[in-house]
Write a protein that holds these residues in place. Structure first.
Motif, PDB file in Angstrom:
ATOM      1  N   GLU A 201       1.220  -1.034  -0.085  1.00 56.37           N
ATOM      2  CA  GLU A 201       0.041   0.066   0.508  1.00 56.37           C
ATOM      3  C   GLU A 201       0.604   1.527   0.349  1.00 56.37           C
ATOM      4  O   GLU A 201       1.989   1.285   0.600  1.00 56.37           O
ATOM      5  N   PRO A 202       0.551   2.541  -0.454  1.00 58.85           N
ATOM      6  CA  PRO A 202       1.485   3.618  -0.575  1.00 58.85           C
ATOM      7  C   PRO A 202       1.048   4.453   0.704  1.00 58.85           C
ATOM      8  O   PRO A 202      -0.528   3.974   1.514  1.00 58.85           O
ATOM      9  N   VAL A 203       1.759   5.035   1.237  1.00 60.90           N
ATOM     10  CA  VAL A 203       1.456   5.515   2.216  1.00 60.90           C
ATOM     11  C   VAL A 203       2.033   7.057   2.646  1.00 60.90           C
ATOM     12  O   VAL A 203       2.974   7.670   2.377  1.00 60.90           O
ATOM     13  N   ASP A 204       0.978   7.465   2.926  1.00 64.72           N
ATOM     14  CA  ASP A 204       1.054   9.501   2.747  1.00 64.72           C
ATOM     15  C   ASP A 204       2.915   9.638   4.495  1.00 64.72           C
ATOM     16  O   ASP A 204       2.209   9.100   5.466  1.00 64.72           O
ATOM     17  N   VAL A 205       3.341  10.965   4.023  1.00 60.22           N
ATOM     18  CA  VAL A 205       3.774  10.488   4.903  1.00 60.22           C
ATOM     19  C   VAL A 205       4.025  12.651   5.064  1.00 60.22           C
ATOM     20  O   VAL A 205       3.725  13.330   4.380  1.00 60.22           O
ATOM     21  N   THR A 206       3.218  13.026   6.061  1.00 62.11           N
ATOM     22  CA  THR A 206       3.846  14.299   7.190  1.00 62.11           C
ATOM     23  C   THR A 206       5.049  14.795   7.644  1.00 62.11           C
ATOM     24  O   THR A 206       4.715  14.787   8.599  1.00 62.11           O
ATOM     25  N   LEU A 207       5.833  15.988   7.375  1.00 60.76           N
ATOM     26  CA  LEU A 207       6.611  16.145   8.443  1.00 60.76           C
ATOM     27  C   LEU A 207       6.700  17.793   8.965  1.00 60.76           C
ATOM     28  O   LEU A 207       6.560  19.168   8.270  1.00 60.76           O
TER      29      LEU A 207
ATOM     30  N   SER B 103       7.578  20.679  11.334  1.00 56.25           N
ATOM     31  CA  SER B 103       8.328  21.513  11.728  1.00 56.25           C
ATOM     32  C   SER B 103       8.127  21.527  13.909  1.00 56.25           C
ATOM     33  O   SER B 103       6.990  22.117  14.188  1.00 56.25           O
ATOM     34  N   PRO B 104       8.232  22.272  14.077  1.00 58.07           N
ATOM     35  CA  PRO B 104       8.611  22.622  15.666  1.00 58.07           C
ATOM     36  C   PRO B 104       7.128  24.317  15.377  1.00 58.07           C
ATOM     37  O   PRO B 104       6.908  24.166  16.586  1.00 58.07           O
ATOM     38  N   ASP B 105       7.354  24.739  15.024  1.00 55.85           N
ATOM     39  CA  ASP B 105       6.407  26.041  14.727  1.00 55.85           C
ATOM     40  C   ASP B 105       4.953  25.695  14.124  1.00 55.85           C
ATOM     41  O   ASP B 105       4.209  25.887  13.852  1.00 55.85           O
ATOM     42  N   GLY B 106       4.987  23.802  13.632  1.00 57.59           N
ATOM     43  CA  GLY B 106       2.753  23.080  13.694  1.00 57.59           C
ATOM     44  C   GLY B 106       3.225  23.998  11.758  1.00 57.59           C
ATOM     45  O   GLY B 106       1.782  23.315  12.184  1.00 57.59           O
ATOM     46  N   LEU B 107       4.110  23.545  11.556  1.00 58.92           N
ATOM     47  CA  LEU B 107       4.149  23.878   9.970  1.00 58.92           C
ATOM     48  C   LEU B 107       4.837  23.377   8.940  1.00 58.92           C
ATOM     49  O   LEU B 107       5.378  22.769   9.420  1.00 58.92           O
ATOM     50  N   PRO B 108       4.473  23.052   7.717  1.00 63.88           N
ATOM     51  CA  PRO B 108       5.461  21.863   7.277  1.00 63.88           C
ATOM     52  C   PRO B 108       7.310  22.425   7.357  1.00 63.88           C
ATOM     53  O   PRO B 108       7.155  23.188   7.101  1.00 63.88           O
ATOM     54  N   ALA B 109       7.810  20.892   7.335  1.00 67.93           N
ATOM     55  CA  ALA B 109       9.410  21.393   7.773  1.00 67.93           C
ATOM     56  C   ALA B 109       9.892  21.634   6.705  1.00 67.93           C
ATOM     57  O   ALA B 109       9.767  21.856   5.101  1.00 67.93           O
ATOM     58  N   GLN B 110      10.531  22.577   6.841  1.00 67.72           N
ATOM     59  CA  GLN B 110      11.489  23.325   5.867  1.00 67.72           C
ATOM     60  C   GLN B 110      13.315  22.789   6.313  1.00 67.72           C
ATOM     61  O   GLN B 110      13.467  22.880   8.151  1.00 67.72           O
ATOM     62  N   GLY B 111      14.319  23.337   5.219  1.00 67.52           N
ATOM     63  CA  GLY B 111      15.677  23.233   5.429  1.00 67.52           C
ATOM     64  C   GLY B 111      15.660  21.013   6.196  1.00 67.52           C
ATOM     65  O   GLY B 111      17.029  20.860   6.666  1.00 67.52           O
ATOM     66  N   VAL B 112      15.080  20.683   4.800  1.00 62.83           N
ATOM     67  CA  VAL B 112      14.975  18.611   5.312  1.00 62.83           C
ATOM     68  C   VAL B 112      15.014  18.485   4.231  1.00 62.83           C
ATOM     69  O   VAL B 112      14.594  19.148   2.437  1.00 62.83           O
ATOM     70  N   THR B 113      15.117  17.456   3.844  1.00 63.27           N
ATOM     71  CA  THR B 113      15.768  16.229   2.522  1.00 63.27           C
ATOM     72  C   THR B 113      14.976  15.260   2.699  1.00 63.27           C
ATOM     73  O   THR B 113      15.105  14.295   3.537  1.00 63.27           O
ATOM     74  N   PHE B 114      14.156  15.371   2.081  1.00 61.33           N
ATOM     75  CA  PHE B 114      13.506  13.439   1.476  1.00 61.33           C
ATOM     76  C   PHE B 114      13.391  12.912   0.587  1.00 61.33           C
ATOM     77  O   PHE B 114      14.524  13.374  -0.200  1.00 61.33           O
ATOM     78  N   PRO B 115      13.853  11.620   0.574  1.00 58.29           N
ATOM     79  CA  PRO B 115      14.157  10.423  -0.078  1.00 58.29           C
ATOM     80  C   PRO B 115      13.691  10.681  -0.483  1.00 58.29           C
ATOM     81  O   PRO B 115      14.091  10.398  -2.160  1.00 58.29           O
ATOM     82  N   ASP B 116      12.208  10.598  -1.213  1.00 57.27           N
ATOM     83  CA  ASP B 116      11.969  11.333  -2.398  1.00 57.27           C
ATOM     84  C   ASP B 116      11.088  12.528  -2.609  1.00 57.27           C
ATOM     85  O   ASP B 116       9.713  12.170  -2.592  1.00 57.27           O
ATOM     86  N   PRO B 117      11.221  13.825  -2.707  1.00 49.07           N
ATOM     87  CA  PRO B 117      10.889  15.073  -1.976  1.00 49.07           C
ATOM     88  C   PRO B 117       9.238  14.972  -3.201  1.00 49.07           C
ATOM     89  O   PRO B 117       8.747  15.524  -3.249  1.00 49.07           O
TER      90      PRO B 117
END
Length: 457
Positions: A375-381, A383-397
């Motif tokens: 099955e496909p999996v949704d991934v959400t990261l 950040s500490p301020d509650g927003l989508p993370a910045q300054g990170v690299t995903f394996p498959d962005p």
């Protein structure tokens, strides 16, 4: 010996009192008794069997070699350990009997006996704790390969007076991006060393043998240069330690290899004061000039951090005390037993994370469980301020948040690589299977040191 000394003093008082003054004779007799008592006290303190109160005879034996001659003023040099232990206890250590090891704290270090059944004559039967490394990285070693993460000692000065009187001094946290272990941690999926988990490369410095020691550091971690201080005698690098990749200046290298009066268990003899590798550990930084308030006076001090201890060089000190060991035992005790540095990370939900915390630049490896095969999996990261993370690299962005199929498995490995722009704080990674609707939640913490600069990009 005692009676001969007392007789000599009594005979002197008799001669001095020939004028027949009873009060004078009484005063001289009392003085003789006081001096005799003091002499007896010195002899008692100098007795190896009665010198200090130690929780183990092996700790006492370890202390006596370098510091017994200092304690009885047989030699002029700084203490290697300190006058006496100030705290003894058992601390958690998974690879010691019953999960506890005996420790004893001194001004300059902590002694440990991790394996009481080992060879008691080995240089590593009683070990020096890797306490400087722990205060800089925040990683407390609680087993041979087991660690607990805390905040680094970001407000504990490495040299000089305590922080209240020394507010601008560099601290252990000032070196968090300069030490050998800054960028270690689990390797990512595309790294050359892609073990799960496995170390990445150490932060090594180039070989600077024969160069002058002119680098400066301030509390915020910024570096500078002072050519005047670097021109002082002995302020040139003479040794490159390849173990962790750092340079040692002459003033410190001479200190590490010094000889002098030591106690061999029976007598005072001349010999090497200590084995510097087992006593100090390897250097984890190069040497840096800084300013510190020492006894209320601001001074230029050269500091170098080793795994187990710190060396300081103060050019304005008298010769026997220009190079000294830092009071890292006191520093570590105040850090280890203060809840202010605790790092509390929530329990993982259907996931495991290695490591659970690390500095910017760390790659976090996450394994998520309880999904349906293929099955496909949704991934959400988040950040500490509650927003989508910045300054990170995903394996498959490019996946748009869908990581992909879990081929033939009910779990998968996911990696988040941080960099110098990654905001410190707690991150949350949500996983949700598109068919099963099963969820997992992972937490990790990007360490920041309050008031300190991130390393350059």
């Amino acid at each position: 010996m005692f009676s001969n000394f007392a007789t000599t003093k009594s005979s002197r008082s008799g001669r001095l009192g020939q004028a027949g003054n009873p009060k004078r004779r009484l005063r001289l007799t009392l003085l003789a008794l006081v001096l005799t008592s003091l002499f007896v006290m010195v002899l008692d303190a100098a007795s190896p069997a009665q010198a200090l109160s130690f929780s183990s005879p092996f700790f006492r034996r370890n202390w006596q070699r370098a510091d017994y001659p200092v304690a009885i003023a047989a030699v002029q040099r700084g203490f290697t350990w300190g006058v006496a232990p100030f705290f003894s206890s058992f601390e958690p250590y998974t690879d010691s009997p019953n999960g506890q090891r005996r420790v004893e704290y001194f001004d300059k270090a902590r002694m440990e006996i991790s394996q009481p059944d080992n060879n008691t004559n080995s240089d590593y039967f009683v070990t020096n704790g890797l306490i400087v490394k722990e205060m800089v990285t925040g990683l407390v070693q609680v087993g041979d390969n087991t660690f607990a993460q805390r905040f680094p000692a970001y407000d504990v000065p490495v040299a000089g007076d305590p922080a209240g009187n020394n507010p601008d001094a560099v601290t252990y946290g000032s070196f968090y991006a300069l030490n050998s272990f800054y960028n270690t941690g689990p390797a990512g999926p595309n790294d050359n060393n892609a073990n799960y988990p496995g170390p990445s490369t150490l932060e090594r410095q180039p070989d600077r043998t024969n160069e002058r020691v002119f680098d400066t550091i301030v509390k915020g971690g910024s570096l500078g240069r002072n050519d005047l201080l670097g021109s002082l005698d002995g302020l040139n690098y003479v040794y490159y330690d390849s173990a962790l990749g750092h340079n040692v200046p002459k003033v410190f290298y001479d200190f590490l290899n010094q000889t002098g009066s030591i106690y061999d268990g029976a007598n005072l003899v001349n010999g090497k004061v200590f084995n510097w590798v087992s006593t100090m550990g390897y250097p984890i930084t190069d040497a840096y000039w800084t300013k510190a308030v020492v006894a209320g006076v601001t001074r230029d001090v050269l500091v170098q951090l080793y795994e187990r201890r710190i060396l300081t060089y103060t050019p304005t000190n008298p010769d026997p005390y220009k190079v000294e060991m830092g009071n890292v035992g006191r520093h570590y005790y105040s850090w280890r037993y203060s809840p202010q540095y605790d790092l509390n990370i929530p329990l993982q939900v259907n996931a495991e994370v290695k490591p659970q915390a690390g500095f910017p630049g760390t790659t976090f490896s996450i394994r998520a469980f309880r999904f349906v095969q293929l099955e496909p999996v949704d991934v959400t990261l988040i950040s500490p301020d509650g927003l989508p993370a910045q300054g990170v690299t995903f394996p498959d962005p490019a996946s748009g948040g869908v990581y992909g199929n879990i081929t033939g498995k009910t779990f998968f490995d996911y990696y988040v690589r941080t960099n110098a722009r990654t905001k410190p704080g707690q991150y949350i990674v949500y996983f949700k299977g598109q068919r099963s609707q099963n969820e997992a939640k992972a937490y990790f913490f990007v360490l920041g040191v309050p008031g300190f600069n991130l390393p350059p990009q």
